[in-house]
Design a protein around this motif. Structure first.
Motif, PDB file in Angstrom:
ATOM      1  N   ALA A 216       0.948  -1.226  -0.110  1.00 18.53           N
ATOM      2  CA  ALA A 216       0.031  -0.037  -0.089  1.00 18.53           C
ATOM      3  C   ALA A 216       0.938   1.196   0.051  1.00 18.53           C
ATOM      4  CB  ALA A 216      -0.833   0.004   1.295  1.00 18.53           C
ATOM      5  N   HIS A 217       0.354   2.339  -0.428  1.00 19.21           N
ATOM      6  CA  HIS A 217       1.033   3.717  -0.280  1.00 19.21           C
ATOM      7  C   HIS A 217       0.008   4.769  -0.154  1.00 19.21           C
ATOM      8  CE1 HIS A 217       3.683   6.566  -1.571  1.00 19.21           C
ATOM      9  NE2 HIS A 217       2.740   7.447  -2.435  1.00 19.21           N
ATOM     10  N   LEU A 218       0.283   5.613   0.962  1.00 20.72           N
ATOM     11  CA  LEU A 218      -0.299   6.790   1.149  1.00 20.72           C
ATOM     12  C   LEU A 218       0.407   8.013   0.920  1.00 20.72           C
ATOM     13  CD1 LEU A 218      -0.900   4.375   3.521  1.00 20.72           C
ATOM     14  CD2 LEU A 218      -2.086   6.435   4.481  1.00 20.72           C
ATOM     15  N   PRO A 219       0.042   8.755  -0.088  1.00 23.90           N
ATOM     16  CA  PRO A 219       0.680   9.979  -0.653  1.00 23.90           C
ATOM     17  C   PRO A 219       0.689  11.034   0.822  1.00 23.90           C
ATOM     18  CG  PRO A 219      -0.876   9.432  -2.224  1.00 23.90           C
ATOM     19  CD  PRO A 219      -1.047   8.350  -1.109  1.00 23.90           C
ATOM     20  N   ASP A 220       1.449  12.144   0.728  1.00 24.97           N
ATOM     21  CA  ASP A 220       1.374  12.990   1.910  1.00 24.97           C
ATOM     22  C   ASP A 220       0.158  13.626   2.313  1.00 24.97           C
ATOM     23  OD1 ASP A 220       1.877  14.552  -0.426  1.00 24.97           O
ATOM     24  OD2 ASP A 220       2.530  16.158   0.536  1.00 24.97           O
ATOM     25  N   GLN A 221      -0.702  13.905   0.821  1.00 20.27           N
ATOM     26  CA  GLN A 221      -1.880  14.695   1.568  1.00 20.27           C
ATOM     27  C   GLN A 221      -2.726  13.864   2.167  1.00 20.27           C
ATOM     28  OE1 GLN A 221      -0.504  13.998  -1.598  1.00 20.27           O
ATOM     29  NE2 GLN A 221      -1.016  15.844  -2.961  1.00 20.27           N
ATOM     30  N   ALA A 222      -3.009  12.568   1.977  1.00 23.23           N
ATOM     31  CA  ALA A 222      -3.743  11.587   2.579  1.00 23.23           C
ATOM     32  C   ALA A 222      -3.159  11.201   4.062  1.00 23.23           C
ATOM     33  CB  ALA A 222      -3.828  10.098   2.049  1.00 23.23           C
ATOM     34  N   LEU A 223      -2.218  11.322   4.183  1.00 24.82           N
ATOM     35  CA  LEU A 223      -1.399  10.992   5.497  1.00 24.82           C
ATOM     36  C   LEU A 223      -1.635  12.193   6.448  1.00 24.82           C
ATOM     37  CD1 LEU A 223       0.046   8.634   6.905  1.00 24.82           C
ATOM     38  CD2 LEU A 223       2.196   9.647   6.074  1.00 24.82           C
ATOM     39  N   ARG A 224      -1.801  13.562   5.817  1.00 25.55           N
ATOM     40  CA  ARG A 224      -1.966  14.522   7.043  1.00 25.55           C
ATOM     41  C   ARG A 224      -3.189  14.230   7.805  1.00 25.55           C
ATOM     42  NH1 ARG A 224      -0.468  18.093   2.467  1.00 25.55           N
ATOM     43  NH2 ARG A 224      -2.645  18.236   1.876  1.00 25.55           N
ATOM     44  N   SER A 225      -4.386  13.622   7.165  1.00 24.19           N
ATOM     45  CA  SER A 225      -5.523  13.331   8.228  1.00 24.19           C
ATOM     46  C   SER A 225      -5.463  12.085   8.982  1.00 24.19           C
ATOM     47  CB  SER A 225      -6.690  13.471   7.348  1.00 24.19           C
ATOM     48  OG  SER A 225      -6.626  12.658   5.964  1.00 24.19           O
ATOM     49  N   GLY A 226      -4.029  11.347   8.763  1.00 24.58           N
ATOM     50  CA  GLY A 226      -4.066  10.029   9.396  1.00 24.58           C
ATOM     51  C   GLY A 226      -4.250  10.235  10.989  1.00 24.58           C
ATOM     52  N   THR A 227      -4.716   9.360  11.648  1.00 23.09           N
ATOM     53  CA  THR A 227      -4.755   9.138  12.989  1.00 23.09           C
ATOM     54  C   THR A 227      -4.456   7.738  13.498  1.00 23.09           C
ATOM     55  OG1 THR A 227      -7.288   8.806  12.688  1.00 23.09           O
ATOM     56  CG2 THR A 227      -6.809  11.062  13.133  1.00 23.09           C
ATOM     57  N   GLY A 228      -4.388   7.692  14.733  1.00 19.41           N
ATOM     58  CA  GLY A 228      -4.306   6.302  15.402  1.00 19.41           C
ATOM     59  C   GLY A 228      -2.813   5.718  14.841  1.00 19.41           C
ATOM     60  N   ALA A 229      -3.047   4.470  14.398  1.00 16.89           N
ATOM     61  CA  ALA A 229      -1.898   3.516  14.033  1.00 16.89           C
ATOM     62  C   ALA A 229      -0.947   4.331  12.930  1.00 16.89           C
ATOM     63  CB  ALA A 229      -2.407   2.399  13.526  1.00 16.89           C
ATOM     64  N   LEU A 230      -1.770   5.235  12.151  1.00 14.09           N
ATOM     65  CA  LEU A 230      -1.100   5.969  10.826  1.00 14.09           C
ATOM     66  C   LEU A 230      -0.372   7.173  11.548  1.00 14.09           C
ATOM     67  CD1 LEU A 230      -3.785   5.622   8.022  1.00 14.09           C
ATOM     68  CD2 LEU A 230      -1.624   4.166   8.603  1.00 14.09           C
ATOM     69  N   ALA A 231      -0.700   7.664  12.419  1.00 12.83           N
ATOM     70  CA  ALA A 231      -0.250   9.029  12.914  1.00 12.83           C
ATOM     71  C   ALA A 231       1.220   8.713  13.404  1.00 12.83           C
ATOM     72  CB  ALA A 231      -0.899   9.571  14.196  1.00 12.83           C
ATOM     73  N   GLY A 232       1.967   9.617  13.265  1.00 16.83           N
ATOM     74  CA  GLY A 232       3.622   9.624  13.255  1.00 16.83           C
ATOM     75  C   GLY A 232       4.515   8.634  12.722  1.00 16.83           C
ATOM     76  N   LEU A 233       3.967   7.977  11.452  1.00 17.75           N
ATOM     77  CA  LEU A 233       4.623   7.195  10.737  1.00 17.75           C
ATOM     78  C   LEU A 233       5.729   8.069   9.931  1.00 17.75           C
ATOM     79  CD1 LEU A 233       2.232   4.650   9.563  1.00 17.75           C
ATOM     80  CD2 LEU A 233       3.997   4.226  11.235  1.00 17.75           C
ATOM     81  N   ALA A 234       5.634   9.178   9.616  1.00 19.58           N
ATOM     82  CA  ALA A 234       6.287   9.898   8.867  1.00 19.58           C
ATOM     83  C   ALA A 234       6.174  11.409   9.363  1.00 19.58           C
ATOM     84  CB  ALA A 234       5.791   9.763   7.276  1.00 19.58           C
TER      85      ALA A 234
END
Length: 417
Positions: A216-234
């Motif tokens: 899988a791949h999350l571009p930076d725009q999608a990752l900006r709204s990441g929460t929980g497990a996705l927060a802090g990965l980058a």
């Protein structure tokens, strides 16, 4: 609208036959967690199968479970988890995208057919559905498939029920294959890749001999709204690319080390293990960055399936032309696209780009008004549409079940699906 709760298959038969006699279509629901997917239905009553919720047989040593269609998915998953087993296709919890609570029922899981990241390795829900008992739109009960992986009981009609959104029959009981949970998992993490380069990384990983079970791949725009497990990965402005390996601990660790060397030319590779890895893939499965309660909760969301090797180019083009955000799964073969609100959810633009490369798009989240005006499911070529209609009519000739869910109803008069 009247709600009709049924206690068993005989009740379902009686309700459907009464609906046929009175020419009153039925909406079929379990917990109703997916009611907001599809076109608003032209129905007069609700057929509620949530009372059909028993586990009728579970044989962990044989890797099969038979359960009534109204059984809560979360309860069944807890049951098989206690035996260190799982549904290998990773069923999606749509409540994250749509709002509400609960992952719905087993019948809803099969009717929707929405598999998660491991589909690239384990196959989809239809590949794990061994048999079913159901009631057709004639009001007749039928059985299809069996309780073994290889059966010779005739046409494997249960596969047709997967992804039919309740328009063919009312499932009452199903038999599913379960699989052992992997002993360990490792996720390789690369940062700051653009979509096309990330697509190359995922393609290389999937083409390697290391038995990848998620890419899988999350571009930076999608990752900006990441929460929980996705927060802090980058850090801010960084995209992340993820590749998962599973199996016994020694094998997973060895394959992760070997694949790290293979992918090292694309950048630094970090490795996440076990629980940290599992929580990330659960968030990806449920598309947490576009959650109903998040920053993009008011945006329509498309689910796009396309040839994996060109997913990165398609996703970049969609994000640029719509002003939206995208997430890639299945090595680029599945794209989730959230687009800014508009009169048609950017349908013409999205479908034009998707159809040009041989893909198809489903509008998973949209307002009711939008779902009345825009094709939710991919319009089919005339020949394929005619074949689909013949299949539907062979199960439900009067369109009693979930009428109008999969096609826009005519604005004037005539009955149609």
């Amino acid at each position: 609208m009247e709600t009709l709760k049924v206690r068993d298959g005989k009740d379902v038969e009686e309700v459907v036959r009464a609906a046929i006699a009175s020419e009153q279509p039925l909406e079929v629901i379990g917990h109703g967690s997916k009611r907001a997917i599809g076109h608003p239905m032209a129905t007069n009553a609700v057929l509620d199968v949530s009372v059909l919720n028993a586990v009728t047989a579970y044989e962990p040593n044989e890797l099969i479970i038979t359960v009534e269609a109204g059984a809560p998915l979360a309860d069944v998953q807890s049951l098989i988890d206690a035996k260190n087993q799982q549904f290998a296709f990773e069923p999606m919890d749509t409540s994250v995208l749509l709002g509400g609570a609960g992952a719905g029922t087993i019948g809803g899981m099969i009717g929707a057919g929405l598999a998660g990241p491991r589909r690239i390795k384990a196959g989809g829900i239809r590949d794990h559905l061994l048999g079913a008992h159901a009631v057709s739109g004639f009001g007749d009960s039928f059985k299809t498939g069996g309780r073994v992986v290889k059966n010779v009981t005739g046409y494997d009609l249960c596969k047709l029920l997967t992804g039919s959104w309740g328009t063919l029959a009312v499932m009452t009981e199903v038999t599913l294959k379960v699989m052992p949970k992997p002993e360990a998992e490792r996720t390789l993490l690369l940062r700051s890749l653009d979509d096309v380069t990330a697509n190359k990384v995922m393609t290389a990983a999937l083409g390697s001999p290391f038995d990848v079970s998620g890419a899988a791949h999350l571009p930076d725009q999608a990752l900006r709204s990441g929460t929980g497990a996705l927060a802090g990965l980058a850090a801010a402005g960084q995209a992340i690319t993820l590749v998962r390996l599973e199996g016994i601990a020694a094998s997973a660790a060895h394959r992760a080390a070997s694949l790290t060397q293979t992918l090292s030319s694309y950048g630094t590779v970090d490795v996440l293990a076990d629980e940290a890895s599992a929580s990330i893939w659960s968030a990806l499965r449920d598309v947490v960055p576009f959650a109903a309660g998040g920053a993009r909760g008011a945006w329509p969301v498309w689910r796009i399936v396309c040839p994996p090797a060109i997913g990165g180019a398609l996703g970049e083009g969609l994000a640029r032309s719509t002003g939206g955000e995208v997430i890639y799964d299945w090595g680029g073969g599945l794209i989730w696209a959230a687009v800014p609100p508009s009169a048609d959810a950017q349908a013409a633009l999205v479908r034009g780009q998707v159809e040009a490369i041989g893909g198809h798009a489903t509008l998973i989240r949209a307002t009711e008004d939008l779902r009345r005006a825009v094709d939710v499911f991919q319009p089919q070529a005339a020949g394929l549409a005619a074949l689909g209609e013949r299949i539907r009519a062979s199960f439900d000739p009067r369109s009693i079940l979930n009428r109008g869910r999969m096609t826009i109803m005519p604005k004037q008069g005539a009955e149609a699906r």
